[in-house]
Design a protein around this motif. Sequence first.
Motif, short mmCIF file in Angstrom:
data_model
loop_
_atom_site.label_atom_id
_atom_site.label_comp_id
_atom_site.label_asym_id
_atom_site.label_seq_id
_atom_site.Cartn_x
_atom_site.Cartn_y
_atom_site.Cartn_z
N HIS A 69 31.82 48.76 40.47
CA HIS A 69 32.63 49.97 40.26
C HIS A 69 34.23 49.55 40.24
CE1 HIS A 69 29.64 52.76 40.80
NE2 HIS A 69 29.26 52.44 41.87
N PHE A 70 34.44 48.43 41.07
CA PHE A 70 35.80 47.71 41.16
C PHE A 70 36.17 47.39 39.55
CE2 PHE A 70 38.68 44.18 41.46
CZ PHE A 70 39.49 44.97 41.93
N LEU A 113 29.56 48.14 44.70
CA LEU A 113 31.27 48.30 44.93
C LEU A 113 31.85 47.17 44.01
CD1 LEU A 113 31.42 48.62 48.73
CD2 LEU A 113 31.91 50.30 47.28
N ASP A 127 35.21 48.41 36.94
CA ASP A 127 35.06 49.43 36.21
C ASP A 127 36.77 50.21 36.44
OD1 ASP A 127 34.61 51.36 34.39
OD2 ASP A 127 33.77 52.77 36.05
N ILE A 128 37.01 50.19 37.52
CA ILE A 128 38.27 50.84 37.80
C ILE A 128 39.63 49.90 37.15
CG2 ILE A 128 37.66 52.46 39.54
CD1 ILE A 128 38.92 50.45 41.59
N LEU A 137 37.83 43.45 47.74
CA LEU A 137 38.28 44.05 46.61
C LEU A 137 39.77 44.50 46.87
CD1 LEU A 137 35.26 46.81 46.22
CD2 LEU A 137 35.73 44.81 44.95
#
Lengths: 119, 208
Positions: B181-182, B178, B184-185, B28
């Motif tokens: 969510h990455f 994870l 998403d960010i 990530l």
Amino acid sequence: MTEAYDIPLPEVDKSAENEKYHTFVNLALILAAITGVELVLVYLPFHTVFILSTLLALSLFKFVAVVAWFMHLIYDKLLLTLAFGTGMAIATGTYTALLILLSSEDVDHDVITGVLGYF
Amino acid sequence: MSESASSEHDSHHNLVVGNKKLLMWLFLGSDCMFFGTLISTHLIYRKLYPEEYDPTQLFSLELTSFSTFILLMSSFLMALAVSAMHKGELKSFRRNTLGVIFFGLIFLGCQVFEFSEFVHLGLTLQSGTFGSTFYLMTGTHGCHVAIGVFWLTCLLFYSYSGKMDAHESAIDVEAAGLYWHFVDIVWILIFTAVYLIEFIGKTGGAAH
């Protein structure tokens, strides 16, 4: 193995996860509200600098909140924060360096266009 | 299994779990650099050639805000799915994962609709620096979302195989979480830096 089974885990793990549930719900509501505020903000007759800085601050808050709570970084070891933080620092550094380099008056825009045209 | 052998197994198990998680975070971190470059390139070219396009004529802020909301809520469901897996609640995991997949598909649908609208209005990969950098950046993000949907679908099907192990599968689900969510960010940044900023001072607000 039956369909209705649950995987057995220690009770202490479950109670910790139950506590996190409320945090996740609250955070989801806050993130949704912030997205709504961001949408409304660009239509409001405020000064550009104020809107821009507020948008950046809200975006940064959403970013940090998701990384910290949804991605469990605050519950995990510092090493993981460093692993991710290094990538973030390099990405931010790349943008800053490019911005400074290409903001110079000496940059020949025709050369950049020419390079793009080549591809 | 004797006590010492069990302890050795646990120690080895924890080591493996730690490695998987660390590798995911390192990946990530490297993906941050990748997206950092794409977003930087777009913003720099917007600064160099501001007159090339007026994105406010193209972008639908309502649609993009809806996509952002959908992705944020999918992140919430993903967090619940990971939590359910940690608690060993397989049914809850399946329900939440299905929700994430559904929201991911809605996001992709919105992106396909948006792209087709833009192409209809004349913005293509070849139409200039704005089109090139915009499609490359948002398209790469869309590919990440599609990969995430595929990954979660595989996990969902795997959960019906009866082979899920309490510890190992929890880490696999956490790694997928994870990744989601990455995605998403990254969109949180794109939404502000690419979409919202273009509308400042052009929607009736004070442009100073």
